[in-house]
Enzyme design. Structure first.
Site, PDB file in Angstrom:
ATOM      1  N   HIS A  38     -11.027  -2.749   3.430  1.00 38.75           N
ATOM      2  CA  HIS A  38     -10.896  -2.385   4.848  1.00 38.75           C
ATOM      3  C   HIS A  38     -11.665  -1.115   5.191  1.00 38.75           C
ATOM      4  CE1 HIS A  38      -8.168  -0.001   2.566  1.00 38.75           C
ATOM      5  NE2 HIS A  38      -8.016   0.813   3.585  1.00 38.75           N
ATOM      6  N   ASP A  39     -12.201  -0.448   4.151  1.00 42.89           N
ATOM      7  CA  ASP A  39     -12.979   0.783   4.383  1.00 42.89           C
ATOM      8  C   ASP A  39     -14.470   0.549   4.245  1.00 42.89           C
ATOM      9  OD1 ASP A  39     -10.647   2.884   2.526  1.00 42.89           O
ATOM     10  OD2 ASP A  39     -10.717   2.369   4.656  1.00 42.89           O
ATOM     11  N   ASP A  75       0.859  -1.180   0.000  1.00 39.44           N
ATOM     12  CA  ASP A  75       0.000   0.000   0.000  1.00 39.44           C
ATOM     13  C   ASP A  75       0.903   1.241   0.000  1.00 39.44           C
ATOM     14  OD1 ASP A  75      -3.256   0.000   1.463  1.00 39.44           O
ATOM     15  OD2 ASP A  75      -2.317   1.637   0.329  1.00 39.44           O
ATOM     16  N   GLU A 131      -6.249   4.175  -5.878  1.00 40.41           N
ATOM     17  CA  GLU A 131      -7.526   4.428  -5.236  1.00 40.41           C
ATOM     18  C   GLU A 131      -7.919   5.853  -5.577  1.00 40.41           C
ATOM     19  OE1 GLU A 131      -7.819   5.507  -1.230  1.00 40.41           O
ATOM     20  OE2 GLU A 131      -9.693   4.466  -0.877  1.00 40.41           O
ATOM     21  N   ASP A 161      -2.888   4.826  -2.376  1.00 37.88           N
ATOM     22  CA  ASP A 161      -3.911   5.428  -1.530  1.00 37.88           C
ATOM     23  C   ASP A 161      -4.287   6.831  -2.023  1.00 37.88           C
ATOM     24  OD1 ASP A 161      -5.365   5.165   1.038  1.00 37.88           O
ATOM     25  OD2 ASP A 161      -4.228   6.968   1.537  1.00 37.88           O
TER      26      ASP A 161
HETATM   27  O1  TEU Z   1      -9.405   5.848   1.846  1.00 35.12           O
HETATM   28  C1  TEU Z   1      -9.842   6.948   1.071  1.00 35.12           C
HETATM   29  C2  TEU Z   1     -11.117   7.437   1.623  1.00 35.12           C
HETATM   30  O2  TEU Z   1     -11.531   8.532   1.412  1.00 35.12           O
HETATM   31  C3  TEU Z   1     -11.872   6.495   2.495  1.00 35.12           C
HETATM   32  O3  TEU Z   1     -11.891   7.114   3.742  1.00 35.12           O
HETATM   33  C4  TEU Z   1     -13.229   6.269   1.891  1.00 35.12           C
HETATM   34  O4  TEU Z   1     -13.553   7.302   1.019  1.00 35.12           O
HETATM   35  C5  TEU Z   1     -14.258   6.307   2.994  1.00 35.12           C
HETATM   36  O5  TEU Z   1     -13.948   5.230   3.844  1.00 35.12           O
HETATM   37  C6  TEU Z   1     -15.638   6.184   2.422  1.00 35.12           C
HETATM   38  O6  TEU Z   1     -15.791   4.979   1.744  1.00 35.12           O
HETATM   39  C7  TEU Z   1      -7.991   5.669   1.900  1.00 35.12           C
HETATM   40  C8  TEU Z   1      -7.733   4.441   2.773  1.00 35.12           C
HETATM   41  O7  TEU Z   1      -8.298   3.297   2.145  1.00 35.12           O
HETATM   42  C9  TEU Z   1      -8.356   4.703   4.122  1.00 35.12           C
HETATM   43  O8  TEU Z   1      -8.255   3.544   4.956  1.00 35.12           O
HETATM   44  C10 TEU Z   1      -7.628   5.879   4.760  1.00 35.12           C
HETATM   45  O9  TEU Z   1      -8.281   6.219   5.982  1.00 35.12           O
HETATM   46  C11 TEU Z   1      -7.642   7.105   3.836  1.00 35.12           C
HETATM   47  O10 TEU Z   1      -7.371   6.818   2.479  1.00 35.12           O
HETATM   48  C12 TEU Z   1      -6.554   8.080   4.280  1.00 35.12           C
HETATM   49  O11 TEU Z   1      -5.297   7.497   4.008  1.00 35.12           O
END
Ligand code: TEU
Ligand code: CA
Length: 573
Positions: A331-332, A101, A259, A203
């Protein structure tokens, strides 16, 4: 691996591991690298050929590792660099690649670069971040909000300036306009690529280029004050990625997935058209936003099937010259079975159906740990049990808005990122589900206790073996990789059906979203005359039920969440 780029990733199925929650090997309640290594046989038996590791670098864990303090050092809670090297070597020995990542839109505020940058206005790292004076009237540089609540600007007295953070204040945004920042990032990338890492998930890479005017935004995304996240895909993002590709990626045979929140198919083509030499594919979020409510994914809504059909098909049609990632979970995100399927009576059938629907499409499928078991959203005993910074921020926001506690509990159950972050369930009869003999950092989910690897491996009719067959099919059926996509039964209110064809084989994928039995027969599909006259040649490759008739003419209905993959093999040359 060094060398010219190939498109191995078009044949891949990626298994995402959240290291903190996968397997603990030294009984401190935290997953680690040696724990992952001890489970490579499991991943190999599933058939996934690439692993995506969430961040394992040194971090204060304000955002669970997405706040990196040293890009070249392993967080000791996960183990040592030697442990990483051993994991990579053993994975490679099994033919499993590993992508890392890459979190370079921002660092941790504990990164040495930031510690120096904030100390004064004239140090070697002064312009590594985005510093702005207050406006004339003393107000913040603009109205951008942080994704995790509050303004996106924090004041530092040493500089009498504010720095930008699209996420937590402990996650200062890097200044990609500064060539020295880009070169430093490229050096950190080479460090891992020269170790043999097979690529990166990048990310929020669409956010690295900001509008240099830093204009106020129009107030969209006010539910989380994340005005900025509505304006990603900034003016120089493609220039930066083409430079990154030319200077780094093009020298290695690696895979990249960016992403890119809030990206349309037109923008996705700019990132993934191979002629542009940027990224191989992206994670887009449109299908993740179909059930958004007033508070985004902290919602009581469900994505209407018609919208899912329209949106997933749009991405299949519009990325012909590019390449799709295919995902339901990460994970989000909450668990797909709870979000788009049935996490009660028809959990297994709907989990299989969602897997079939996704893996039959064109692109690279991603399986988030536990998805192959049909995991569902855990029940957290109290709102205090949620740990994720985004969830905590929403609980505060919803309380500020005087939302009832019952509503807050419901939308956290539906949308919290912690839903995906509870420990992996290896054996529900073991302490902490076989994850650790120590109290885990996040409590195990009782709701998933029986949805374990141990039970899955014992029963061929459960979700694991269905996913294993889907993965095996992708390795053996060219039409899954290269076939065109056509949505069928467009107006059917309960069936999502499509076909893939490569001019030789034709594959029909039929998925019922109904929680009851509905009429269906193969003749409902717009078969070609040749197919109509060759029904006896059609093969039922996969069904979500063990007793679906192999002779497809005998299929006259779809049971709850039943899914079928039917192949009309090309006539031998
Ligand atoms: O996530 C990008 C992000 O904006 C996420 O918070 C997502 O949009 C939100 O959960 C709604 O679905 C990336 C990583 O995957 C996340 O774990 C991090 O918190 C974020 O970036 C900051 O690095
Ligand atoms: Ca551990």
């Amino acid at each position: 691996m060094k060398g010219p780029q190939t498109d191995w990733w078009k044949n891949s199925v990626v298994y995402q591991i959240y290291p903190q929650s996968f397997q603990d090997s030294n009984n401190d309640g935290i997953g680690d690298l040696n724990g992952i290594r001890s489970r490579l046989d499991y991943i190999e038996s599933l058939g996934a050929d690439t692993i995506w590791l969430n961040p394992i670098y040194v971090s204060p864990l304000v955002d669970n590792g997405y706040d990196i303090a040293d890009y070249r050092a392993i967080n000791p809670m996960y183990g040592t660099m030697e442990d990483f090297d051993a994991l990579l070597a053993e994975a490679h020995a099994k033919g499993i690649r590993i992508i890392m990542d890459l979190v370079v839109n921002h660092t941790s505020d504990q990164h040495d670069w930031f510690i120096q940058s904030k100390s004064s206005r004239d140090n070697p790292y002064s312009d590594f971040y985005i510093w702005k004076d207050a406006k004339e009237d003393g107000s913040l540089p603009n109205n951008w909000g942080s994704t995790f609540g509050g303004p996106a600007w924090t004041y530092v007295p040493e500089r009498d300036q504010y720095y930008l953070h699209c996420f937590a204040k402990e996650q200062p945004d890097l200044n990609w306009e500064n060539p020295a920042v880009r070169e430093a990032v490229y050096d950190d990338m080479r460090f891992w690529l020269d170790k043999g890492v097979d690529g990166f998930r990048m990310d929020v890479i669409s956010v690295i280029s900001k509008d240099p005017a830093f204009p106020d935004n129009d107030g969209r995304y006010t539910y989380i004050k994340s005005y900025y996240m509505g304006a990603s895909n900034g003016p120089r993002v493609h220039e930066f990625l083409q430079e990154m590709n030319e200077k780094v990626l093009s020298h290695y045979d690696v895979m990249t997935v960016g992403e890119t929140p809030n990206t349309t198919t037109d923008q996705a083509l700019l990132y993934t058209d191979p002629e542009r030499k940027e990224l191989n594919m992206i994670f887009q979020f449109e299908h993740m936003h179909l059930d958004y409510g007033k508070y985004g994914k902290f919602s009581v809504e469900r994505a209407p099937l018609a919208d899912l059909k329209e949106n997933l098909s749009k991405w299949q049609y519009n990325l012909e010259q590019g390449w799709n990632s295919l995902y339901w979970n990460n994970h989000d995100q909450p668990r797909a079975v709870s979000r788009n399927g049935d996490d009660g009576k028809y959990r297994v059938e709907s989990a299989k159906m969602l897997g079939t629907l996704l893996h039959g499409m064109k692109g690279t499928p991603y399986i988030y740990m536990g998805e192959e078991l049909g995991q569902i959203n855990p029940v957290f005993p109290s709102l205090d049990d949620y740990q994720d910074i985004e969830t905590r921020c929403f609980i505060d926001l919803l309380r500020e808005n005087n939302e009832p506690e019952s509503f807050i509990r419901e939308v956290c159950h539906n949308g919290s990122r912690d839903n995906a972050r509870v420990p992996m369930v290896w054996d529900g009869d073991q302490p902490n589900h076989g994850f650790s003999s120590h109290e885990p950092w996040l409590p195990c989910s009782k709701a998933n206790q029986e949805i374990s690897v141990k039970n899955a491996l014992k029963d061929p009719d459960l979700v694991f073996y269905h996913y294993r067959k889907l993965i095996a099919l992708r390795k053996t059926l060219p039409v899954l990789r290269d076939g065109t996509y056509t949505l069928l039964l467009e107006d059917h209110p309960q069936i999502f059906a499509y076909k893939r064809t490569d001019g030789s084989d034709t594959l029909y994928v039929i998925c019922s979203f109904a929680d009851g039995t509905i009429p269906f027969s193969i003749q409902d599909l717009p078969l070609s005359n040749q197919e109509k006259s060759n029904l006896n040649h059609a093969q039922l490759l996969l069904s979500g039920y063990p007793d679906t008739p192999q002779e497809i003419e005998k299929i006259h209905s779809l049971r709850p969440y039943e899914s079928l993959m039917i192949l009309f093999p090309g006539q031998p040359d």
